[in-house]
Design an enzyme around this catalytic site. Structure first.
Site, PDB file in Angstrom:
ATOM      1  N   GLY A   1       0.720  -0.932  -0.347  1.00  0.00           N
ATOM      2  CA  GLY A   1      -0.074  -0.044   0.181  1.00  0.00           C
ATOM      3  C   GLY A   1       0.793   1.521  -0.113  1.00  0.00           C
TER       4      GLY A   1
ATOM      5  N   PRO B   1       4.699  -5.147  -0.649  1.00  0.00           N
ATOM      6  CA  PRO B   1       5.045  -4.079  -1.807  1.00  0.00           C
ATOM      7  C   PRO B   1       4.808  -3.808  -3.011  1.00  0.00           C
ATOM      8  CG  PRO B   1       7.160  -4.580  -0.794  1.00  0.00           C
ATOM      9  CD  PRO B   1       6.338  -5.851  -0.111  1.00  0.00           C
ATOM     10  N   GLY B   2       3.324  -3.496  -3.760  1.00  0.00           N
ATOM     11  CA  GLY B   2       3.731  -4.105  -5.115  1.00  0.00           C
ATOM     12  C   GLY B   2       4.409  -2.948  -5.149  1.00  0.00           C
ATOM     13  N   ARG B   3       2.940  -1.522  -5.527  1.00  0.00           N
ATOM     14  CA  ARG B   3       3.110  -0.237  -6.329  1.00  0.00           C
ATOM     15  C   ARG B   3       4.510   0.374  -6.629  1.00  0.00           C
ATOM     16  NH1 ARG B   3      -1.940   2.307  -7.775  1.00  0.00           N
ATOM     17  NH2 ARG B   3      -2.579   0.872  -6.204  1.00  0.00           N
TER      18      ARG B   3
ATOM     19  N   TYR C   1     -10.214   3.739 -12.875  1.00  0.00           N
ATOM     20  CA  TYR C   1     -10.220   4.521 -10.978  1.00  0.00           C
ATOM     21  C   TYR C   1     -10.637   6.119 -11.566  1.00  0.00           C
ATOM     22  CZ  TYR C   1      -8.391  -0.221 -10.037  1.00  0.00           C
ATOM     23  OH  TYR C   1      -8.614  -0.742  -9.923  1.00  0.00           O
TER      24      TYR C   1
ATOM     25  N   CYS D   1     -13.652   1.129 -28.284  1.00  0.00           N
ATOM     26  CA  CYS D   1     -15.364   1.452 -28.367  1.00  0.00           C
ATOM     27  C   CYS D   1     -15.753   2.109 -27.299  1.00  0.00           C
ATOM     28  CB  CYS D   1     -15.808   0.775 -29.195  1.00  0.00           C
ATOM     29  SG  CYS D   1     -14.944   0.322 -31.345  1.00  0.00           S
TER      30      CYS D   1
ATOM     31  N   TYR E   1       0.440  -2.239 -11.957  1.00  0.00           N
ATOM     32  CA  TYR E   1      -0.841  -2.341 -12.176  1.00  0.00           C
ATOM     33  C   TYR E   1      -1.565  -1.769 -13.100  1.00  0.00           C
ATOM     34  CZ  TYR E   1      -0.913  -3.839  -6.902  1.00  0.00           C
ATOM     35  OH  TYR E   1      -1.093  -3.661  -6.218  1.00  0.00           O
TER      36      TYR E   1
HETATM   37  N1  LLP Z   1      -0.992  -6.833  -0.373  1.00  0.00           N
HETATM   38  C1  LLP Z   1      -2.151  -7.048  -0.472  1.00  0.00           C
HETATM   39  C2  LLP Z   1      -3.453  -7.568   0.328  1.00  0.00           C
HETATM   40  C3  LLP Z   1      -3.123  -6.035  -1.753  1.00  0.00           C
HETATM   41  O1  LLP Z   1      -4.641  -6.758  -1.463  1.00  0.00           O
HETATM   42  C4  LLP Z   1      -2.389  -5.370  -2.253  1.00  0.00           C
HETATM   43  C5  LLP Z   1      -2.809  -4.951  -3.145  1.00  0.00           C
HETATM   44  C6  LLP Z   1      -1.227  -5.851  -1.515  1.00  0.00           C
HETATM   45  C7  LLP Z   1      -0.482  -6.343  -1.122  1.00  0.00           C
HETATM   46  C8  LLP Z   1      -0.004  -4.424  -2.579  1.00  0.00           C
HETATM   47  O2  LLP Z   1      -0.580  -3.697  -3.118  1.00  0.00           O
HETATM   48  P1  LLP Z   1       0.776  -1.598  -3.021  1.00  0.00           P
HETATM   49  O3  LLP Z   1       1.790  -1.449  -2.447  1.00  0.00           O
HETATM   50  O4  LLP Z   1       0.552  -2.736  -4.405  1.00  0.00           O
HETATM   51  O5  LLP Z   1      -0.102  -0.303  -2.967  1.00  0.00           O
HETATM   52  N2  LLP Z   1      -5.329  -1.713  -9.083  1.00  0.00           N
HETATM   53  C9  LLP Z   1      -5.208  -0.764  -8.632  1.00  0.00           C
HETATM   54  C10 LLP Z   1      -4.612  -1.527  -6.670  1.00  0.00           C
HETATM   55  C11 LLP Z   1      -5.079  -2.846  -6.608  1.00  0.00           C
HETATM   56  C12 LLP Z   1      -4.275  -2.737  -5.103  1.00  0.00           C
HETATM   57  C13 LLP Z   1      -4.732  -4.210  -4.998  1.00  0.00           C
HETATM   58  N3  LLP Z   1      -4.153  -4.786  -3.206  1.00  0.00           N
HETATM   59  C14 LLP Z   1      -4.550   0.433  -8.899  1.00  0.00           C
HETATM   60  O6  LLP Z   1      -4.700  -0.066 -10.329  1.00  0.00           O
HETATM   61  O7  LLP Z   1      -4.462   0.872  -8.405  1.00  0.00           O
END
Ligand code: LLP
Length: 425
Positions: free
Chosen positions: A239, A273-275, A315, A341, A370
């Protein structure tokens, strides 16, 4: 600026690390995703350093960008992985991840996925439903595993300040289990002798700059496990936010870590962490197909769309757009739209951009997270190629799909063979 040390202008041309983006794109078609591996690793190391005082283990969230090249670079950097499906587990294993370094999460794991995860030997399962414990117990018996380590995903029912569409920790969300549920499961541990409830997990939202909400959620989680001193692991999810807008102010990763450290001392800490690892390491490059002016509006119709980058349509997300060549051209407000379209196929609305012409190329920034992960084949559009850059070298991480690829799963008069069921590996 949403530009950064890796993606920046040099003598008027947009560079990614040591390469002019134009020099790469002249050899590939557009639309195309391009990632800086150096930036990915730098982001990973910055986060690891910020959380080093907490001795945290990072499990990169594969859902943000599962490109095998990125996953394998992160394996070499020491990352574990957060996977939310059998497909993501297979992806991480294929890139070379050790199964023990994988956390398997997800609100609706199937029995087949659970069995696959156990056969492979994944390190943790994050449990979100009481019924999952039964499936895990049964799969453990079937695969001969004596003790499967799980963390219970707690829904702390806190409202965090983030986009409503990506908030997950409030009471109305489908994610996790409320305190009462978690307590009930903790009281029934003996009913699942092969399941070892060793951790608590939470993730209250993505693109989350709200340190106060994070602290309050963690405090609630710790209160919940206090009567169970054998639970020594807390997985605080992902997050961490990134700047999509030029000049956007966000809490630093160090700030986050410092605010959480006093709470988490004495616990084993996991992060997902992802984003923040991949977002600003990636761009999506597109070519202007047509310029259209009508009804007092200026449209740049480009060859990228919501099928390559869904975030703006889904979003209303903002992504900075820059030309590959800096120009003195007059700026005008324009709509940057794709060929799909759908009226929502708009990548930028009323955006002040230098005047562009057909054939000009643009880069859509902060597209590494994403982006490709949510790409689709809607309108029978092949998904784009992914290019990986390291210093002054680049290579194809994934080739562009061809039209013929889109037809490989079907035949006009039905398939000759019936598949017996979902094939996991
Ligand atoms: N852990 C869990 C349980 C999650 O649900 C998520 C993201 C993460 C970790 C990784 O979160 P991050 O560090 O990437 O914020 N498609 C959306 C984001 C959906 C996130 C889903 N869960 C976007 O494009 O903003």
């Amino acid at each position: 600026m949403a530009l950064n040390d890796s993606i920046r202008y040099h003598k008027g041309a947009l560079f990614i690390d040591a390469l002019a983006v134009e020099s790469i794109v002249s050899e590939t078609a557009t639309p195309v995703y391009i990632y800086s591996l150096g930036r990915v690793l730098e982001n990973y190391r910055r986060l690891a350093a910020a959380f080093a005082p907490l001795n945290a283990k990072l499990h990169y969230s594969v859902k943000a960008n599962g490109n095998l090249g990125i996953v394998s670079a992160l394996i070499n950097a020491g990352a574990g992985f957060d996977c939310v499906s059998g497909g993501e587990i297979l992806r991480a294993l294929t890139a070379g991840a050790a199964a023990a370094d994988i956390v398997f999460a997800g609100v609706g794991k199937t029995e087949a996925e659970i069995a696959y995860a156990l056969r492979q030997g994944v390190g943790w399962l994050n449990v979100e439903n009481p019924g999952e414990l039964q499936h895990i117990q049964a799969a453990a018996e079937a695969s001969g595993r004596e003790a499967v380590q799980v963390a219970l995903r707690f829904n702390p029912q806190v409202a965090a300040k983030t986009e409503p569409a990506i908030a997950t920790g409030h009471g109305a969300a489908k994610f996790g289990m409320t305190a009462a549920f978690v307590q009930r499961l903790l009281a029934r541990q003996a009913a699942f002798p092969r399941v070892k409830i060793a951790g608590i997990h939470l993730h209250i939202g993505s693109q989350l700059g709200d340190i106060a909400a994070t602290r309050s959620a963690i405090k609630k989680a710790l209160e919940l496990i206090r009567p169970h001193p054998h639970i020594k692991t807390i997985n605080i999810g992902g997050g961490f936010p990134v700047a999509y807008q030029p000049g956007e102010k966000l809490p630093s990763l160090r700030g986050f870590a410092r605010a959480l450290e006093p709470l988490l001392r004495g616990y084993r800490v996991l992060l997902e962490p992802g984003r923040c690892i991949v977002a600003d390491a990636g761009i999506l490059v597109a070519t202007v197909l047509y310029v259209k002016e009508q009804a007092e509006r200026l449209f740049y119709i480009v060859d990228a769309s919501m099928t390559e980058l869904l975030r703006p349509a889904l979003y209303g997300a903002y992504h900075e757009i820059v030309p590959l060549r800096q120009t003195e051209a007059r700026r005008a407000r324009a709509q940057v739209v794709g060929p799909v379209c759908e009226s929502t196929d708009v990548l930028a609305r009323e955006r002040l951009l230098p005047r562009l012409q057909a054939g000009d190329r643009i880069a859509i920034l902060t597209a590494g997270a994403y982006g490709m992960a949510m790409a689709s084949n809607y309108n029978a559009r092949p998904r784009p190629a992914e290019i990986l850059v390291r210093g002054n070298r680049w290579w194809l991480g994934r080739r562009r799909e061809a039209w013929a690829d889109l037809l490989q799963y079907e035949e006009p008069l039905g398939m000759k063979k019936t598949l017996s069921g979902p094939e996991l590996c």
